[in-house]
Design an enzyme around this catalytic site. Structure first.
Site, PDB file in Angstrom:
ATOM      1  N   ASP A   1     -26.211   6.134 -26.499  1.00  0.00           N
ATOM      2  CA  ASP A   1     -27.273   6.230 -25.505  1.00  0.00           C
ATOM      3  C   ASP A   1     -28.582   6.747 -26.090  1.00  0.00           C
ATOM      4  O   ASP A   1     -29.190   7.670 -25.557  1.00  0.00           O
ATOM      5  CB  ASP A   1     -26.760   7.166 -24.383  1.00  0.00           C
TER       6      ASP A   1
ATOM      7  N   GLU B   1     -18.039  12.354 -28.985  1.00  0.00           N
ATOM      8  CA  GLU B   1     -17.303  11.621 -27.958  1.00  0.00           C
ATOM      9  C   GLU B   1     -16.517  10.426 -28.486  1.00  0.00           C
ATOM     10  O   GLU B   1     -16.655   9.315 -27.975  1.00  0.00           O
ATOM     11  CB  GLU B   1     -18.257  11.172 -26.841  1.00  0.00           C
TER      12      GLU B   1
ATOM     13  N   ASN C   1     -18.145  17.814 -23.391  1.00  0.00           N
ATOM     14  CA  ASN C   1     -19.228  17.144 -22.678  1.00  0.00           C
ATOM     15  C   ASN C   1     -18.689  16.745 -21.309  1.00  0.00           C
ATOM     16  O   ASN C   1     -17.719  15.975 -21.232  1.00  0.00           O
ATOM     17  CB  ASN C   1     -19.678  15.887 -23.428  1.00  0.00           C
TER      18      ASN C   1
ATOM     19  N   TYR D   1     -19.628  15.727 -17.046  1.00  0.00           N
ATOM     20  CA  TYR D   1     -20.681  15.287 -16.132  1.00  0.00           C
ATOM     21  C   TYR D   1     -20.313  15.213 -14.652  1.00  0.00           C
ATOM     22  O   TYR D   1     -20.829  14.354 -13.953  1.00  0.00           O
ATOM     23  CB  TYR D   1     -21.253  13.935 -16.596  1.00  0.00           C
TER      24      TYR D   1
ATOM     25  N   TYR E   1     -22.102  11.678 -13.263  1.00  0.00           N
ATOM     26  CA  TYR E   1     -21.407  10.386 -13.410  1.00  0.00           C
ATOM     27  C   TYR E   1     -20.228  10.246 -12.454  1.00  0.00           C
ATOM     28  O   TYR E   1     -19.684   9.162 -12.278  1.00  0.00           O
ATOM     29  CB  TYR E   1     -20.954  10.173 -14.860  1.00  0.00           C
TER      30      TYR E   1
ATOM     31  N   GLU F   1     -22.513  19.355 -23.569  1.00  0.00           N
ATOM     32  CA  GLU F   1     -23.297  18.467 -22.702  1.00  0.00           C
ATOM     33  C   GLU F   1     -22.898  18.682 -21.256  1.00  0.00           C
ATOM     34  O   GLU F   1     -21.707  18.753 -20.932  1.00  0.00           O
ATOM     35  CB  GLU F   1     -23.086  16.989 -23.052  1.00  0.00           C
TER      36      GLU F   1
ATOM     37  N   TRP G   1     -27.572  19.185 -21.687  1.00  0.00           N
ATOM     38  CA  TRP G   1     -28.044  17.858 -22.101  1.00  0.00           C
ATOM     39  C   TRP G   1     -29.198  17.469 -21.219  1.00  0.00           C
ATOM     40  O   TRP G   1     -29.011  17.391 -20.035  1.00  0.00           O
ATOM     41  CB  TRP G   1     -26.920  16.826 -21.970  1.00  0.00           C
TER      42      TRP G   1
ATOM     43  N   LYS H   1     -32.410  13.229 -18.528  1.00  0.00           N
ATOM     44  CA  LYS H   1     -31.712  14.513 -18.333  1.00  0.00           C
ATOM     45  C   LYS H   1     -32.442  15.666 -19.005  1.00  0.00           C
ATOM     46  O   LYS H   1     -31.944  16.794 -19.038  1.00  0.00           O
ATOM     47  CB  LYS H   1     -30.265  14.428 -18.844  1.00  0.00           C
TER      48      LYS H   1
HETATM   49  C1  BDP Z   1     -22.885  11.483 -23.278  1.00  0.00           C
HETATM   50  C2  BDP Z   1     -23.426  11.158 -24.645  1.00  0.00           C
HETATM   51  C3  BDP Z   1     -24.949  11.254 -24.734  1.00  0.00           C
HETATM   52  C4  BDP Z   1     -25.559  10.606 -23.517  1.00  0.00           C
HETATM   53  C5  BDP Z   1     -25.076  11.338 -22.279  1.00  0.00           C
HETATM   54  C6  BDP Z   1     -25.686  10.774 -20.990  1.00  0.00           C
HETATM   55  O1  BDP Z   1     -22.850  11.985 -25.633  1.00  0.00           O
HETATM   56  O2  BDP Z   1     -25.393  10.643 -25.905  1.00  0.00           O
HETATM   57  O3  BDP Z   1     -26.954  10.553 -23.573  1.00  0.00           O
HETATM   58  O4  BDP Z   1     -23.687  11.160 -22.195  1.00  0.00           O
HETATM   59  O5  BDP Z   1     -25.141   9.801 -20.467  1.00  0.00           O
HETATM   60  O6  BDP Z   1     -21.770  10.732 -23.039  1.00  0.00           O
HETATM   61  O7  BDP Z   1     -26.709  11.268 -20.549  1.00  0.00           O
END
Ligand code: BDP
Length: 596
Positions: free
Chosen positions: A166, A414, A468, A470, A474, A508, A553, A572
């Site tokens: 990304d 990851e 990491n 989210y 997500y 993250e 992140w 982000k």
């Molecule tokens: C993680 C990745 C990072 C992405 C982030 C995202 O390590 O590179 O930019 O998600 O989706 O999976 O913001």
């Protein structure tokens, strides 16, 4: 000299001159450059700044998005007084693979877009006159190369990269180019380890030489006083009452390495080092015996106009902003950064997790492209990939091992660790790299959302866990965020109830945020929502003692591929791409200034 990754230096014995500036630049979509002698210079070229990524200077999309071969060339003068030395051209980074020609002769090739290499031009250099360097670079992405991706050909014949990661595939000579020279017998590497107590430090050093010479080493403090010296290619420097390198309270010493023949100095190399002891004890991270909780960021080398070019001005601003937030650490996501970033971090006392560009080792990461479900490590590309991966870990550690700021090596970002086929790949990577770092810093990698406590088959490998996660973005987003928090706590309970006795750092977590978008009550993409997500994570971090750090992140918004999940890049950032704060920056500052 090609084996050496030491940073260039100008002194009585060594030469260093940057060749930065406007170079000639030309795309080579038909790969005709060699046949047409572009090796001796480019005709009908455009001017291109070095260091810079070429992409954002162009207004035509096919130029910005260009994938394939492209060339840079410039003339340079080699002073006559370098005649008895080894002379080279050192490229800080060329994305992703390159071949160097000087005065028409091919010198060497190099793979890997985020680490330096030197082309030894001693045998072809013309002294006291002008020379010409041409470099052919290729920026395609492949599954057997780092960072991983595909390169496809569109129906109109244009090539296009499809990153499994990304961040935008910014390409070119992203870091400075140096004309360097060193004596034929010279220092090509050195390393240090420390035995440290409050009243005494022993610096165990080892110097590697090309050729044969006697070695004398001195240690000099920040006031210019010599505090220790020793003789021999390996030895000990004894320092009473040392000023230790501490987190956000850095003290550096200059190590001066001299080579002598018949008592006469023939080479010298100096560098700054920090004396400190890092320990991982159970869940704790200790620096000089004191527990440290990491606060900080995942970052990118990314800014407007010059893309991924290293820019000391941007770095200066980023350091200032990180310090303003109360941060004490960052990760070089997702590749080793320019050497200047580590030198700055050494000076400012940041703790750095240094990451190799092993990113995109997961087919689901291609979901930015529409999702591919197979296991990445089942692919027939892994043997070739692993060779390059090991090679780049080797060079990263060789280059960065003397920085006091570097406290851990991240060997992947990851990767897919939820299938059995990942295990042998990890075994080899961890086995083959275990003795590369004389300081034996922690080796680790980040675990993606899918690689949970239950799912990951590779939890046995890292010395520290990097997570990491989210929820709130997500999955379980918006009004469902309370379920996201509950799920995160369930996973953390599993880690807590396990017998894993290692620290965990969140590397993250975050939420895309459109700066200036406000909404009460919050909605996703608003500045209020980003703060709520960070508040939620903060509550979770504060509930578990084994969580020993948080790196949000991302530090700043950054450019990515186009896609229906991205609005002109990843948003982000706690800061905008032009480094202005979003509301969350004030939240973090308040939180971090009140954490020990
Ligand atoms: C993680 C990745 C990072 C992405 C982030 C995202 O390590 O590179 O930019 O998600 O989706 O999976 O913001």
């Amino acid at each position: 000299m090609e084996k050496s990754l030491l940073y260039p230096e100008l002194n009585e014995f060594r030469y260093d001159r940057k060749l930065d500036g406007l170079w000639d630049f030309k795309f080579d979509p038909k790969q005709e450059g060699n046949a047409q002698n572009w090796t001796t210079g480019l005709s009908d070229a455009v001017k291109m700044p070095v260091p810079a990524s070429f992409n954002d200077f162009f207004t035509k999309k096919e130029e910005r998005e260009y994938a394939g071969d492209f060339w840079y060339s410039t003339k340079f003068f080699v002073p006559k007084e370098l005649e008895d030395k080894q002379v080279g051209i050192r490229f800080g980074a060329a994305t992703h693979r390159a071949t160097v020609y000087v005065n028409g002769t091919e010198i060497r090739s190099h793979e890997g877009g985020f680490l330096p290499f030197t082309a030894d031009i001693t045998s072809v250099a013309k002294f006291g006159t002008e020379n010409i360097v041409a470099i052919k670079i290729n920026n395609e992405l492949h599954r057997d190369a780092l960072p991983a991706g595909d390169t496809i050909t569109l129906e109109n014949g244009s090539k296009m990269v499809k990153p499994f990661f990304d961040f935008y595939n910014y390409s070119g000579l992203n870091r400075s180019v140096h004309l360097v020279a060193q004596p034929k017998t010279s220092v090509i590497d050195y390393s240090t380890t420390f035995d440290v107590s409050a009243s005494h430090a022993t610096v165990n050093y080892q110097v590697e030489i090309e050729g044969t010479a006697d070695v004398a080493v001195k240690l000099i403090d920040e006031d210019g006083n010599e505090v220790a010296n020793a003789q021999g290619a390996a030895g000990k420097l004894e320092v009473d009452n040392p000023k230790l390198w501490n987190v956000r309270d850095a003290h550096l010493y200059t190590i001066k390495i001299q080579l002598l023949q018949n008592g006469n100095a023939i080479d010298e190399y100096t560098d700054e080092i920090g004396l400190r002891k890092i320990e991982i004890k159970g869940h704790q991270i200790l620096v000089n015996g004191k527990e440290v909780y990491l606060r900080g960021f995942g970052r990118h080398e990314d800014s407007i106009y010059a893309g991924r070019a290293f820019d000391l001005n941007v770095e200066r601003k980023d350091v200032e902003l990180m310090e303003w937030t109360g941060a004490n650490s960052f990760r070089t996501s997702h590749y080793p950064y320019d050497e200047e970033a580590y030198r700055f971090a050494d000076r400012e006392g940041f703790m750095v997790i240094d990451e190799v560009p092993a990113v995109g080792f997961k087919m689901a990461a291609a979901s930015f492209l529409g999702g591919l479900d197979a296991s990445f490590f089942d692919g027939d590309w892994t043997d070739e990939l692993q060779k390059k991966h090991l090679d780049q870990i080797h060079d990263m550690i060789l280059r960065d091992k003397n920085h006091p700021s570097v406290f851990a090596w991240s060997l992947f970002n990851e990767p897919d660790t939820s299938t059995d086929s990942a295990v042998p790949y990890f075994e080899k990577v961890f086995e083959d790299t275990k003795d590369l770092d004389p300081q034996h810093r922690s080796r680790t990698f980040t675990l993606n959302e899918d690689d949970t406590f239950e799912a990951s088959k590779c939890k046995q490998f890292p010395d520290i866990f990097l997570l990491n996660r989210y929820p709130g973005w997500y999955h379980k987003w918006g009004f469902e965020i309370s379920d996201g928090e509950a799920g995160l706590r369930r996973e953390m309970d599993q880690w807590q109830n396990s017998d894993i006795d290692k620290p965990m750092i969140y590397t993250e977590y975050g939420a895309d945020t459109q700066p200036g978008l406000h909404k009460l009550p919050s909605i996703m993409w608003s500045e209020e929502y980003q703060t709520e997500v960070l508040e939620m994570f903060g509550r979770v971090f504060d509930s578990y003692d084994f969580i020993r750090g948080e790196q949000v992140w991302n530090f700043a918004d950054f450019q990515t591929v186009e896609g229906n999940m991205r609005v002109n890049g990843n948003k982000k950032g706690i800061f905008t791409r032009d480094r202005q704060p979003k509301a969350a920056a004030f939240f973090l500052k308040n939180r971090w200034e009140n954490i020990d």
